[in-house]
Every structure is written in C-alpha cells, then in structure tokens.
Design an enzyme around this catalytic site. Sequence first.
Site, PDB file in Angstrom:
ATOM      1  N   GLU A  88       0.836  -1.199   0.000  1.00  0.00           N
ATOM      2  CA  GLU A  88       0.000   0.000   0.000  1.00  0.00           C
ATOM      3  C   GLU A  88       0.873   1.253   0.000  1.00  0.00           C
ATOM      4  O   GLU A  88       1.890   1.314   0.697  1.00  0.00           O
ATOM      5  CB  GLU A  88      -0.900  -0.005   1.240  1.00  0.00           C
ATOM      6  CG  GLU A  88      -1.785   1.215   1.377  1.00  0.00           C
ATOM      7  CD  GLU A  88      -2.539   1.259   2.698  1.00  0.00           C
ATOM      8  OE1 GLU A  88      -3.591   1.918   2.737  1.00  0.00           O
ATOM      9  OE2 GLU A  88      -2.078   0.638   3.687  1.00  0.00           O
ATOM     10  N   LYS A 195     -10.020   0.581  -1.274  1.00  0.00           N
ATOM     11  CA  LYS A 195      -9.935   0.362   0.175  1.00  0.00           C
ATOM     12  C   LYS A 195     -11.221   0.807   0.855  1.00  0.00           C
ATOM     13  O   LYS A 195     -11.689   1.929   0.681  1.00  0.00           O
ATOM     14  CB  LYS A 195      -8.739   1.125   0.744  1.00  0.00           C
ATOM     15  CG  LYS A 195      -8.482   0.876   2.225  1.00  0.00           C
ATOM     16  CD  LYS A 195      -7.225   1.613   2.687  1.00  0.00           C
ATOM     17  CE  LYS A 195      -6.923   1.332   4.152  1.00  0.00           C
ATOM     18  NZ  LYS A 195      -5.681   2.045   4.595  1.00  0.00           N
ATOM     19  N   CYS A 228      -4.796  -3.167   4.021  1.00  0.00           N
ATOM     20  CA  CYS A 228      -4.419  -2.710   5.361  1.00  0.00           C
ATOM     21  C   CYS A 228      -5.551  -2.794   6.399  1.00  0.00           C
ATOM     22  O   CYS A 228      -5.896  -3.864   6.861  1.00  0.00           O
ATOM     23  CB  CYS A 228      -3.846  -1.295   5.282  1.00  0.00           C
ATOM     24  SG  CYS A 228      -2.783  -0.879   6.687  1.00  0.00           S
TER      25      CYS A 228
END
Length: 555
Positions: A88, A195, A228
């Site tokens: 990321e 995300k 994440c």
Amino acid sequence: MSDMYRAVLAALLALLLCAVIAAAEDEQTYLAAVVEHVPVMSSSHSVTRSEALEVMEANLDLYEEHLERALLTALMGGRQLQLIVFPEDGLYGASFLRRDSILPYLEPIPEPVPLSNGPSSSALPCDWSGAVAEASPILVRASCMARAANVTLVLDMGELQPCAGEEGCPDDGRYQFNTQVAFAENGQLIGKYHKSHLYYEPQFDEPQPPEIRYFDTSFGVRFGMMICFDVMFQLPQLDLYEELGIRDFTWTSWWVNVPPLITGTQTEVARSLQIPSNFLASGIGMSWYNSGSGIFSNGQSLRSWYNPTSEPKARVLVAEVPFLVAPFSLSSADTLRSDKRDTERETNGSYRDTTGDSFASQETVAESDTRTLSLSQSLSLSYTEAETAAMANVCDDLCCGCEEQLWVATPFTATSGLHATYTAVSRNLTCTATVSVAEEASDGAESFGVVAITGMYSDLFPGQVCALLRCSGDDCTGQSLRSHTVFDSWSITASLLPDQLFVLYPLVAVDYARVPPPESYVFSDTPAASPSLSSAQNGTVLLNAALFGLNRHLV
C-alpha cells in the site's frame, strides 16, 4: 529491466526451463512473492504532475529490482514465479493531509476484465497509446512489467474518478480512491479494489458500501483483495471468505505497529489462522513503526519479516504456497461460487512451512522519511435491518458501539521463580493470567501486566482484548520491543464469548516482536469454554500474548 538481469535470466532459463516445466505438472503449490518496500517520497506536500511522476517512476524502478530478485530466486529453486505483491502507498508514500496534495499522483483506472473473457484492449494498458496512455503512465508501466516478467502482479496506486453532477460526489467533483490493482501475465488488468476502511487518510474516499472484489489467475487460484485496515473489519473479508468461498488473499499494507500489543506480522499470522486461508501480505519497511510482511497459510508462517530497527529495510519474500482449494481452469472460473452466497450483496468483482531453503528472502536497503498521520477518519459499513437488530442485541452488554475505550491494567514484576495469577477487569470482560517465571537469574526483573480492554480500541473500532504483555509505564500503555524474561509457563483466559465477535485473533510475540512458530503456544476457542491462550513449551521469552477480539459492529 537491466541488461544484467536479461543476460542472467536468459542463461538460467536455458538451463532450468525443462526442469521447471516438468516439475510444474506435479505441483501442489503455487510460487508467490511479497515485497516489503521502502518508498521514495517527495519532501514537499505540493508537487506538480511531472514531479509526482518522477517519484512514482523511481519507485517503479525499485519495484523492478525487487521483481528481478524474486524471479531469480524462483529460477534458482527450479520454479517459475507466478505472483508478486507490492505494498500500500508504495508508489508515493502516505504523508498527505489534503485531497489536493495527492491529486498529482492519481490516474484514471479502467474496469478490469477477467482472463476468462479473453484479451481486451480496454484492459491492456501496455498496448495503449495516445491520450489514454498519457493519462495513466504508471498503470501502463505496471502492465508492461507484468507482461515482461510473465507474472501476475499486484500493487497499490491512487485512482482518480470524475463524478461531477453525480449524487454523493465530493464537492471537488472527483472521487479519489486508495486502489489495489492486479495484472495477469499478459499485462491485462484483471482486478481492481478500493480500500473500504481508511486509516487517517483524508486524501481518499471510501466506497459505499464496502466493495467485494477478487480476481482469477491463469494458475487456477482466486484471490480476494484487501488493503491494510480492512483486516480489522467484517467486510469485505467475511463476504469473500464465507459467501464466495475464497481461501487466498492479497493484502497490501502500510501497517502502524503498536508494540508490545499488536504488530503487522502478528496480525497477519493470526488472520490466516482464524479465517483459515493463504494470506499474502506486502507491507512498508520504514522501521519498527511501519513494518510487517509475509506469506502465511492456515496460521503457518511460510516466510515473514518484521523490521525491529529504526532504519528502513526492504525484503523480498518468496514461498511455495499450498493449494487450499483445487485449482480451476479459466473456462470454469465464472461458475465457482459458495453455496452460502448472498446474492443481494453480490458485486461486479474482478473475478484464489512448505517452502524450502532454496526460496530464501532477499534484502535491499534505501533511504526514506517518516509517515505523518492526520487527525480525521471515517468508518462506515452497510447492514440489513435484521443484521443491525441482531448485532444490537449482542452488543448491548459489551458496549460494541461505545466511543470510550476502557483500558485496565494489573502490572507485576516478573521476578525469578515467581508463580502467580493476576486478573484485570474492564466492564464485563475479565482477563486472567497465570505465570511461572524460570528460576535462573536474569539481567534484572522486568515489568509485565495483565490488560483488559473494552470499547472503541484507540477510537478506531469496537473490540475486546485480553493481554499478557511486557509493561512500560504504570498503566502498561508504553511501547516496548524488548523482553528477556524466561517463562516456564504462561496462560491467559478471557470471559468474552466468541459469538459476540466476528473474529478472535490470537497474538503471540517474543523478543523484538518476532512471531514464534504456532507449535510454541496453544489457542483454544471452543464454544464450551472461555477462550484461552497458553505456552506449549518451557523456557520461552515472551513480549506479548493476547486474545484480540473484534466485535460485530455497527459503525
């Protein structure tokens, strides 16, 4: 790619190609690599498009070096690399406090096209020319990297989507997404995921509701896509796992470590154990604060790396990953579905220790600067009325949606020969730890503590945590990476109930936050008893052991 690389690769390929092809016919694994990368970043928060491209091209140069290492490592082991994952924010860093500051780094990204649909010019950036190629040069280069290396390539980049006039469009007339993309061996864009849960990222937008995205590969594996902070939430991971039956995941991360309680590699190995799967985790290698990468399978660390120092370090980790689901052919990929799939949640997604010493990790080191975190965050999920009512009933007693974290610690000094039991209570959660410290003398008694936590963990998500950890400060909230105390045995038990959680992560780390092998501890979460975590071996050094529960939540 460099001339040296091409020459060495050609020589190795001539020697190994026959062996690789013969071995591939009987393989029960696929060969994957994850990269812990140290990004080149601009020192300025206001750059031009040409300056942003210079930064991203410099990082792609490093990506090519990492890719060369992975390819050569694979060939030296008699295998062909099939997939590589980059982290990321690896192309530009994460120090963006405003939407405008990241805009020069963003590019349009088209919708992906599954390999089973055949080649598609709209999804083959390496073949683009003219204005469309000029608008997305990073996407074009990444596509060509995948094609040149004949590998499935996954990386994270920023996407720009104009939306002026659309309902819900931001005031500046554009969506900005933190985006994971996947390219097939021919350079075709086969996966794209935005995300869902941002971590102090005011420069990006969150998709509403969270996206459920995946991609199919030529070697018969379907991969769920996550970035994440998504790992701490129900969606998208539970839909990918439970409803779509996916058992392989690509996870790109800029993880923030908070030792001694939770680090990236601890989270990764626990995630692959509790949501049993192959978990390919690529992180940033800035320092002990931002580090943690690996390839994990059902709780086993096939390859992993955590940087406990204050210096930036990069790693390339290569491992043979077992097929947890029988490989499929691309012609049948579109028919693969779990029997439990909820069609109302279906989205148009982009449609999956075994390693030997021959696949050793590779290291590079580069300069970097630090990440700056902003002070705002937005979390949101989408649930049906029935789900909302059910979770409200479950959460009332344990404050699943409350805004206040209650951290209660019972510290103690781990003196030689100590045999004792300690308890900490936070609201309705009781945590009990029993310890037996070895008799032999140490370099001074260290402070430990039993910690019980309920409510909004660090104001981020609702959880229930029981931990036995190395204490720094009277309330055990200080950060520590070191421990030299030897325990003959240790155990922790929590009064929490598994059905109040969507997942319970068992976390264990030793000195320097290293993740021990799973046979060194015993984790139990059977419905008939309270969850527990205990040592399985005498003479273990412990930094932390925790039962980290994530509540079913409404925010």
